[in-house]
Design a protein around this motif. Structure first.
Motif, PDB file in Angstrom:
ATOM      1  N   THR A 165      54.980 126.234  88.519  1.00 50.04           N
ATOM      2  CA  THR A 165      55.536 126.086  87.170  1.00 50.04           C
ATOM      3  C   THR A 165      57.038 125.875  87.234  1.00 50.04           C
ATOM      4  O   THR A 165      57.646 125.942  88.304  1.00 50.04           O
ATOM      5  CB  THR A 165      55.266 127.335  86.302  1.00 50.04           C
ATOM      6  OG1 THR A 165      56.080 128.422  86.769  1.00 50.04           O
ATOM      7  CG2 THR A 165      53.806 127.748  86.341  1.00 50.04           C
ATOM      8  N   GLN A 197      58.684 129.633  82.475  1.00 46.69           N
ATOM      9  CA  GLN A 197      57.387 130.268  82.216  1.00 46.69           C
ATOM     10  C   GLN A 197      57.234 131.632  82.905  1.00 46.69           C
ATOM     11  O   GLN A 197      56.207 132.289  82.742  1.00 46.69           O
ATOM     12  CB  GLN A 197      56.255 129.341  82.677  1.00 46.69           C
ATOM     13  CG  GLN A 197      56.214 128.027  81.904  1.00 46.69           C
ATOM     14  CD  GLN A 197      54.983 127.217  82.244  1.00 46.69           C
ATOM     15  OE1 GLN A 197      53.851 127.584  81.914  1.00 46.69           O
ATOM     16  NE2 GLN A 197      55.191 126.102  82.922  1.00 46.69           N
ATOM     17  N   LEU A 239      49.942 129.995  81.554  1.00 44.11           N
ATOM     18  CA  LEU A 239      50.831 129.142  82.336  1.00 44.11           C
ATOM     19  C   LEU A 239      50.407 127.683  82.263  1.00 44.11           C
ATOM     20  O   LEU A 239      49.223 127.364  82.305  1.00 44.11           O
ATOM     21  CB  LEU A 239      50.844 129.580  83.805  1.00 44.11           C
ATOM     22  CG  LEU A 239      51.481 130.934  84.128  1.00 44.11           C
ATOM     23  CD1 LEU A 239      51.244 131.295  85.583  1.00 44.11           C
ATOM     24  CD2 LEU A 239      52.973 130.916  83.815  1.00 44.11           C
ATOM     25  N   THR A 263      50.627 124.385  84.379  1.00 44.08           N
ATOM     26  CA  THR A 263      50.929 123.913  85.728  1.00 44.08           C
ATOM     27  C   THR A 263      51.927 122.762  85.691  1.00 44.08           C
ATOM     28  O   THR A 263      51.825 121.852  84.871  1.00 44.08           O
ATOM     29  CB  THR A 263      49.639 123.456  86.437  1.00 44.08           C
ATOM     30  OG1 THR A 263      48.753 124.564  86.520  1.00 44.08           O
ATOM     31  CG2 THR A 263      49.933 122.947  87.840  1.00 44.08           C
TER      32      THR A 263
END
Length: 430
Positions: free
Chosen positions: A155, A159, A176, A178
């Motif tokens: 990430t 985040q 999250l 990616t």
């Protein structure tokens, strides 16, 4: 300069060199893949730690976050204090470690500087080749999430927070997103498989996206063939900054110079397309664009690009001649009182006196255009003077004093109304 390896421990050096050689042969890893054994056992050089090297062997049961950073990355430095607090918050459940490929001397110098002292508690891997090979990326901060011996995500730094860490530790559904970073050298978002098509090549390509693309940072890129630019990218810009970038090139092509003093934002809600993109937020208002034309059409790239943005947005931007107040720089005699006597070029506008030596008048014009502190008006050069100049001003903060001191060089800076090319931006319903 300090040695990279600890002196006097010859066996450790041989072990480190052998492990590094083996490690470097590993291919880059992807999300979902298991880490090789030597990820855990290879010694890594570190700073801000009692020892010169560490390994991840004792962290196998923890959530590991590799925080790739660099000294020039302000977003990385801004995030460091929060990372340190998260390490304390989750104690022995996680390890967040900074990683840079900058060498030990550079990093130690940074942490001893006034700015770096604020982050002197940050443990960082330095002079890294190994982890950068395993987890290639094109921008920082870049975070690799490792749990149960596998790469579970990659990430951006924004985040990493208490919520996302808690979700991962509890094996809950992660929020999250990616991030697999995009290489600017190739067309954005285009499948890499396209390069395998030997009988096909890109002649023209365009992309227009609204909302932040996390896989690539704020910035700009080019597609070139020698000196010819046939493609341009703007990523995570406000729409007005895209218009600015295109207009800068269009003005330059016509022999003119663009600045914000040549911008007329006539939209009903100016802040919707023109805002500070470095302060965070407004991610849904960011835009990314890429436009590629046939190489023999390179001269028309920016004209076509402007039309393309207009077609795909709620705005219309055009370059139009408008009567506007401006300042015009003129010679008042045929006597040359500003010709340079040579020497090392200097353009010092940060200190008093303000000195220009062996530079063109463009430097003076750029200094006046760069800020509204001296004048809010566009500044136009009508001297037609092409040589290098030497000019000196007691200060460079007050228009009247600048005008007075210019008279010593038989120059005047006078306010007039002229028709000038202006970037005019309107709503489509205007």
């Amino acid at each position: 300069m300090k040695n990279i390896f600890c002196k006097g421990i010859l066996s450790l050096v041989f072990t480190l060199v052998a492990s590094t050689t083996s490690f470097a042969q590993n291919k880059s890893l992807k999300v979902g893949e298991t880490l090789p054994e030597n990820f855990w056992t290879t010694p890594l050089q570190v700073v801000n730690h009692p020892q010169k090297t560490i390994s991840f062997n004792s962290d196998k049961n923890k959530l590991i976050l590799l925080d790739f950073w660099a000294t020039w990355c302000s977003a990385c430095l801004k995030k460091f204090p929060e990372m340190e607090e998260l390490k304390k918050k989750f104690s022995d459940k996680i390890n967040i470690i900074a990683v840079t490929d900058q060498n030990r001397a550079t990093i130690e110098k940074f942490f001893s500087s006034t700015n770096g002292q604020r982050y002197k508690s940050v443990l960082s891997v330095v002079d890294d080749k190994i982890l950068h090979t395993m987890f290639p990326h094109t921008a920082v901060p870049f975070i690799v999430w490792i749990k149960d011996g596998k790469i579970i995500n990659t990430t951006d730094g924004g985040q990493v927070n208490e919520q996302t860490i808690a979700e991962v530790l509890k094996n809950e559904t992660s929020s999250l997103q990616t991030v697999i970073q995009i290489d600017r050298k190739r067309p954005l978002m285009l499948s890499e498989n396209f390069e395998l098509e030997k009988l096909s090549s890109i002649v023209g390509y365009s992309l227009f996206a609204k909302g932040r693309i996390r896989a690539i940072p704020f910035g700009s890129g080019f597609h070139r063939d020698g000196e010819s630019v046939y493609g341009r990218q703007f990523t995570n810009f406000s729409l007005m900054n895209i218009y600015r970038g295109i207009s800068y090139e269009l003005f330059r092509q016509s022999g003119d110079k663009f600045s914000d003093k040549r911008l007329m934002n006539l939209t009903k809600n100016p802040e919707a397309i023109d805002f500070n993109t470095t302060t965070g937020g407004n991610f849904e208002k960011l835009y990314s664009i890429e436009y590629i034309v046939p190489k023999d059409e390179a001269i028309n790239l920016y004209t076509r690009m402007l039309r393309y943005v207009n077609e795909n947005s709620n705005y219309v931007a055009s370059i139009e001649k408008k009567p506007v107040k401006c300042l015009v720089l003129r010679k008042t005699s045929n006597v040359d009182k500003m010709a340079s006597k040579g020497g090392e070029p200097i353009g010092n506008i940060l200190k008093s006196p303000f000195i220009l030596r062996n530079v063109t008048l463009d430097f003076l014009l750029s200094a006046l255009e760069a800020t509204n502190d001296i004048t809010t008006l566009p500044v136009i050069d009508e001297t037609h003077y092409l040589g290098k100049v030497d000019l000196k001003f007691s200060s460079f903060q007050d228009l009247k004093s600048i005008q007075k001191e210019l008279s010593a060089y038989d120059l005047e800076l006078v306010e007039v109304v002229k028709e000038l090319p202006m970037l005019v931006v309107k709503d489509k319903s205007y």
